[in-house]
Structures are given as C-alpha cells and as structure tokens.
Scaffold this motif. Structure first.
Motif, short mmCIF file in Angstrom:
data_model
loop_
_atom_site.label_atom_id
_atom_site.label_comp_id
_atom_site.label_asym_id
_atom_site.label_seq_id
_atom_site.Cartn_x
_atom_site.Cartn_y
_atom_site.Cartn_z
N SER A 158 44.02 23.97 73.75
CA SER A 158 45.42 23.78 73.01
C SER A 158 45.22 23.97 71.57
CB SER A 158 46.12 22.55 73.49
OG SER A 158 46.15 22.36 74.96
N PHE A 159 45.90 24.83 70.86
CA PHE A 159 45.60 25.09 69.52
C PHE A 159 46.96 25.28 68.86
CE2 PHE A 159 41.71 26.47 71.06
CZ PHE A 159 40.74 25.93 70.37
N LEU A 160 47.40 24.52 67.70
CA LEU A 160 48.51 24.76 66.95
C LEU A 160 48.15 25.48 65.80
CD1 LEU A 160 51.42 23.77 66.96
CD2 LEU A 160 50.89 21.85 65.66
N TYR A 161 48.77 26.44 65.44
CA TYR A 161 48.49 27.41 64.43
C TYR A 161 49.94 27.18 63.35
CZ TYR A 161 45.50 29.44 67.59
OH TYR A 161 44.28 29.65 68.56
N LEU A 162 49.44 26.88 62.15
CA LEU A 162 50.34 26.42 61.11
C LEU A 162 50.25 27.20 59.80
CD1 LEU A 162 50.06 22.51 61.42
CD2 LEU A 162 51.89 24.03 62.46
N ALA A 163 49.47 28.47 59.78
CA ALA A 163 49.37 29.52 58.58
C ALA A 163 50.69 29.96 58.11
CB ALA A 163 48.37 30.35 58.88
N TRP A 164 51.86 30.03 59.06
CA TRP A 164 53.11 30.34 58.75
C TRP A 164 53.75 29.52 57.74
CZ3 TRP A 164 56.77 26.70 59.64
CH2 TRP A 164 56.48 26.00 60.47
N MET A 165 53.25 28.21 57.53
CA MET A 165 53.94 27.38 56.54
C MET A 165 53.80 27.64 55.20
SD MET A 165 53.55 23.54 58.42
CE MET A 165 54.42 22.95 57.20
N HIS A 166 52.79 28.58 54.80
CA HIS A 166 52.39 28.85 53.80
C HIS A 166 53.34 30.01 52.94
CE1 HIS A 166 48.60 26.89 53.30
NE2 HIS A 166 48.33 27.38 54.72
N GLY A 210 56.46 23.29 70.72
CA GLY A 210 57.64 23.79 70.90
C GLY A 210 58.65 23.16 69.39
N ARG A 211 58.00 22.18 68.88
CA ARG A 211 58.77 21.83 67.63
C ARG A 211 58.31 22.47 66.44
NH1 ARG A 211 59.49 15.31 68.75
NH2 ARG A 211 60.53 15.39 70.66
N ALA A 212 56.97 22.60 66.58
CA ALA A 212 56.69 23.67 65.31
C ALA A 212 57.27 25.09 65.14
CB ALA A 212 55.24 23.73 65.57
N LYS A 213 57.83 25.41 66.42
CA LYS A 213 58.41 26.78 66.71
C LYS A 213 59.80 26.70 66.09
CE LYS A 213 55.84 28.95 70.45
NZ LYS A 213 55.64 29.43 71.87
N LEU A 258 63.55 27.49 61.42
CA LEU A 258 64.46 27.31 60.38
C LEU A 258 64.09 27.49 59.02
CD1 LEU A 258 66.92 25.13 60.18
CD2 LEU A 258 65.17 23.36 60.09
N GLY A 259 62.93 27.57 58.79
CA GLY A 259 62.37 28.06 57.58
C GLY A 259 62.58 27.15 56.31
N ASN A 260 62.94 27.58 55.13
CA ASN A 260 63.22 26.63 54.12
C ASN A 260 64.60 25.98 53.92
OD1 ASN A 260 62.31 25.18 51.65
ND2 ASN A 260 62.54 26.94 50.72
N ASN A 261 65.05 25.49 54.88
CA ASN A 261 66.31 25.19 55.27
C ASN A 261 66.41 23.75 55.28
OD1 ASN A 261 67.42 27.69 54.59
ND2 ASN A 261 67.08 28.25 56.54
#
Length: 553
Positions: A44-52, A82-85, A90-93
C-alpha cells in the motif's frame, strides 16, 4: 510562496517545527510527511507528487499533508487513498469563497467523501483551519440513503433471472474446470485461473467481500468438526502449527476476518462458514493442484522440503496467490520461510486485484438479464449482498439473522426490510414469454433431433424437448427433476408438438402442496417453472396457428 519545486520543499523542511514522522495504521510502517511516496502497508503506497503542481501556498501544502498523515495513522489505506484523490480533484480551491464555487461541480460521491475528510480534519485531527469549509460541506452535503441503490438495475439487487443465470454459469464453469483438472496438470497460470473460479464460488457461497477473501490463508480451511483454536500454538498465533488431514473429508468450513478496519487478518469473525459438499470437494481439489504446482516450482530451484516443512509452508500460503509465488527464485529454504510469514500478506493478491480478476473471469459468461443489456451484467459483491438481503427480507428473516449471514450491521439491514411491496413486483412473467420465444427462434431443432443424445424424454419415452448441450446437464442438481426443472433452463428447448399441459398440471399440483406446507424455496422454484411452462404452451399454440395460416386475435 507557492509550492512548485523540490527546492522550496527543502526550505519548508528546514523551517517546519511540527511533527514530520508518522506511523501508519499498520504500525510496521512510518513515513515523513514531506516525502512524495508514503508506504502504508506491504503493498500500500500513497503517491503525493501531484501536490507540487496544484499551486498551493506553503501553509495549505503543509496542512493537507498533515491531514492525510493523521488520516493514514488512524484509518484504512483505501480511505486515505480515496480522500487524497478527492483533494487532487479539488485542486487549489480551498479558500472559502472559491471552495463554494468548486463544490457545485463535484459529484455527490466526491461531496460526501470531502465532507467526511474535512469533518475528520476538524473533529479528530484538530486542524481548525479547515473549520469554515468543513461546516459548509456539512450543511450542503447531499442526502445519502443506503437503500437508494437497492433497486438500481445495474448496481442493486439481481432479478431472479439474473441471479439464476449467474449461478448456472458458475456451475458450467466449475464443470469445465473439473474436466480440465482431470485431463491436464496445472502450471502457475492455470492455478491462478482455478483460483479465480474458487474466489467467485466463495464470494457467492459465503457473501463476503474481496477484501476479506484476499486475507485467507490455507490455515483458514478446516474439516467440519475441527476448531481453528485446536491448531494454534498460542492464543496469539493465527496460523495452525500442524497440518490437518483431509482424507475422506466431506465438508470443510472457512474462517474469515472482518477486514473493515484496514488491518490484515486482525479480527476473526466469531463464526466460520460451513461449505456445501460439492464446493468443499472443489476447494480441496484446488488445494491439491496448488500444492503440486508450488512443490514442483521449489524442486526446480533445488529446494527440497520434508513433509512437515511442506505442510508448514502450505499453512502460510494465501488461498489466492500472486503468480510470483510459483515463479520467484527463493534460492534457499531459509529465504522461503522468511518470505512466507504466518501474519504476512506477502504473495496475497490485493482486494482490488481480486475484484478485478473476478470481474474479468465472469466477463466471458453467457449471462442474461431481463432488465438491462446482458453485457452490463456482472458478478459483484455489493450486488450479491443486495440480493441476499432482499430475498431474506422477503422471506421474513430477522434483522440479526440477516446481519449475521452477510457480515453487516443490523442498521445496514434495515433498508431491505423496509422495502415496500410495490418495490418487489415480480417481472418473471414478461421475461418468460420473451425467453421462450428466443429459444424457439435461434436453435435448429430439426437438426438436433436427428441426434438421439440431445432428446429429453419423459417417463413414457415421449419426446418433450431437446438439450442444446447435453454435457451441461451432467452436474445439474435440480431436485424437481426432468422435465419439470428443464423448462426455465437455457439448455432446454421444448418440442412444439409435445403435451406440455400435463406438466403444467403437475407443477400446479406440486405448487399447491408445497404452498400449504410453507416450503418457500420449492414454491419459488415451482412458480418460475409454471411461468415458463405456460409461456411454452402459449408460444407453441401461436406457432401452430401461424403454420396453419390463421390469425390469432
């Protein structure tokens, strides 16, 4: 200051004076909130590179990471992912004014997920900076009633036609697998396909989710009469320490784990599931083939096991394994035992993978539906649960009993018990007429009748109909017998000139007897048979009139 590159994150790390390292709910894993990949379990891995790339200011960037870290430390991986997705969508809103505009474009599912995530942030994680938008989501979240999907033709309860079709296709797939097993030895790919069939059969038989099936080891299968506690070394040991004997075993029972808290094999259900003899035999055949394939793979690597060693390894093996288990080079016996732990999820297929393989396995089934396009009909855990609960509610079963057999809470059962009579209107009659017409129209009857093996005869050696494939009838266990039990079957087409009225009379007589005896299961089958015999008579009469050139008003 926008977060747009790694250099900025390095500056944040230096300036940040809060908690950076968190422990996942699976406490074997920890992670740093500034890492872009968090390992929360073995697979189980959570990938968060999208936040940059979302243009968050530094405070929002950190707040979101802290929120997800708190979620990961308390809730299951699927919830965190699911919540990360949702936040990615939502993006920067996240400023209140912009958030309210963005809210309008979200689906109801995303709105509910976002509302839950923000309520958790404020109430559980103490992140009061999200309080304003959290209160907005609570006031504006869509109403969600668990019973909404019960009657949805694509997501809700199966109709009787659909449910019977699924069970019939599983029977035929099992017959085919049994023939293959008797003719050839399975390799690693073959044992995976066999496992897909077992997963489908178990899901239907015990009404448990893929996330629960994915946790099963061979240690969770015992002959009926033996307790799982008898095979533990201690109360803390979840896997038996000795092999059990399966010689002359007629039935087995299976232990399952709750699976809702996100932990692997953490809470065994209080009651095991007793399997029917046919499924027990199928499962034991699968076990023998599984062990044979694994043993051959190890021998090719030069790893030779004693009987005790082989038994120990089998007990640790997953019921539904990844192909790597049968192909990976372990090199030494020591590595083998280290890789397969009693509590480890190593080589277990994930719940998501198991669900996908079940869907793909049944995609080639010749399923039929009386409501939707047949190619949209799929075998799914939620639909099975809807169906079993609905049928149970119709039979007047209590909420505690329904909750027990499906592994849900009594509150989850309430919508099924509360279904109105109007919502349960049966549509079998219309489908019976259509189905009988279809069978008369697409099967070359005259050609089939030339082959004696295809003919269905009654006790007086009269020809009643034909079988499109006699092999498919070999394992049919219809207790109502031929030809009564044949009429609703896809494999049977009635002879146009036969006397079907006599069987309608017999079925009606049996129906009245069983109705008086309150034999609900038999009454239900007979009612369907009566519909099909009546439809057969109607279609035969129409065809005879048409052949004479008469118009039937």
């Amino acid at each position: 200051m926008a977060i747009s590159n790694k250099k900025t994150v390095e500056q944040l790390k230096q300036d940040f004076d809060g908690q950076r390292r968190y422990r996942a709910k699976n406490d074997a894993y920890t992670f740093d909130i500034f890492d872009d990949t968090w390992q929360l379990g073995t697979k189980s891995f959570l990938y968060l590179a999208w936040m940059h790339d979302k243009g968050h200011d530094w405070q929002t960037f950190v707040d979101l990471r802290v929120l997800l870290a708190e979620t990961a430390s308390q809730l299951a991986y699927n919830t965190v992912n699911g919540r990360a997705k949702v936040f990615k969508t939502l993006g920067n809103n996240l400023s209140p004014a912009v958030f309210q505009l963005a809210w309008l474009s979200l689906s109801d599912g995303y709105k509910n997920q976002l509302s839950s995530a923000l309520a958790f942030a404020v109430n559980k994680a103490g992140l009061t900076q999200f309080k304003e938008i959290a209160e907005f989501t609570q006031a504006n979240r869509p109403e969600f009633q668990k019973g909404n999907n019960i009657l949805d033709p694509e997501k809700g309860v199966y109709s009787e036609v659909e449910y019977q079709s699924l069970k019939e296709q599983l029977r035929l797939a099992t017959d085919n697998q049994s023939r293959l097993t008797s003719e050839i030895s399975h390799g690693s790919r073959g044992i995976l396909v066999f496992g897909n069939l077992i997963a489908c059969q178990l899901m239907v038989a015990i009404i448990r989710r893929p996330t629960q099936l994915a946790q099963l080891k061979w240690a969770d299968v015992l002959p009926v009469g033996q307790r799982f506690s008898d095979h533990r070394q201690s109360n803390n040991e979840s896997v038996p320490t000795s092999e059990y004997l399966f010689s002359d075993v007629e039935r087995v029972h299976v232990r399952t784990f709750r699976g809702k808290d996100g932990m692997f094999r953490s809470k065994a259900e209080s009651r095991s599931h007793r399997l029917e003899p046919d499924l027990s035999v199928l499962l034991l055949t699968y076990r023998q083939q599984y062990e044979s394939v694994l043993t051959q793979s190890l021998e090719k690597q030069g790893i030779s096991l004693t009987n005790d060693g082989r038994r120990q390894i089998m007990l640790r093996c997953p019921l539904f394994a990844e192909e790597q288990l049968f192909t990976i080079p372990f090199l030494t016996k020591s590595n083998l035992f280290k890789a397969l732990g009693s509590r480890s999820d190593a080589f277990h297929r994930s719940a998501a993978t198991l669900q996908i393989t079940i869907t793909k396995f049944t995609a080639n089934f010749d399923l039929k539906s009386d409501r939707i396009e047949s190619n949209k009909l799929k075998l799914g855990n939620n639909r099975l649960r809807h169906t079993v609960l609905t049928l149970g509610a119709r039979q007047g079963l209590s909420a505690p009993y329904l909750a027990k057999i499906t592994g849900v809470t009594e509150a989850a059962v309430k919508p099924y018990i509360d279904l109105s009579v109007e919502a349960r209107v049966d549509i079998d009659q219309a489908f019976a007429n259509k189905d009988v017409l279809r069978k008369f129209g697409c099967i070359p009857v005259n050609d089939l009748l030339k082959q004696d093996g295809f003919v269905v005869r009654n006790e007086f050696d009269e020809e009643i109909g034909i079988q499109s494939n006699p092999v498919n009838c070999a394992s049919c266990a219809s207790k109502l017998g031929a030809p009564l039990g044949c009429y609703p079957c896809d494999n049977f087409t009635a002879n146009e000139d036969a006397d079907h009225q006599q069987y309608l009379d017999k079925a009606l007589a049996k129906y009245e007897i069983n109705k008086a005896e309150a034999n609900k299961a038999t009454v239900k089958k007979l009612r369907r048979i009566i519909l099909y015999i009546q439809a057969t008579i109607d279609v035969c009469n129409e065809r005879k009139l048409a052949a004479k050139g008469l118009r039937h008003d």
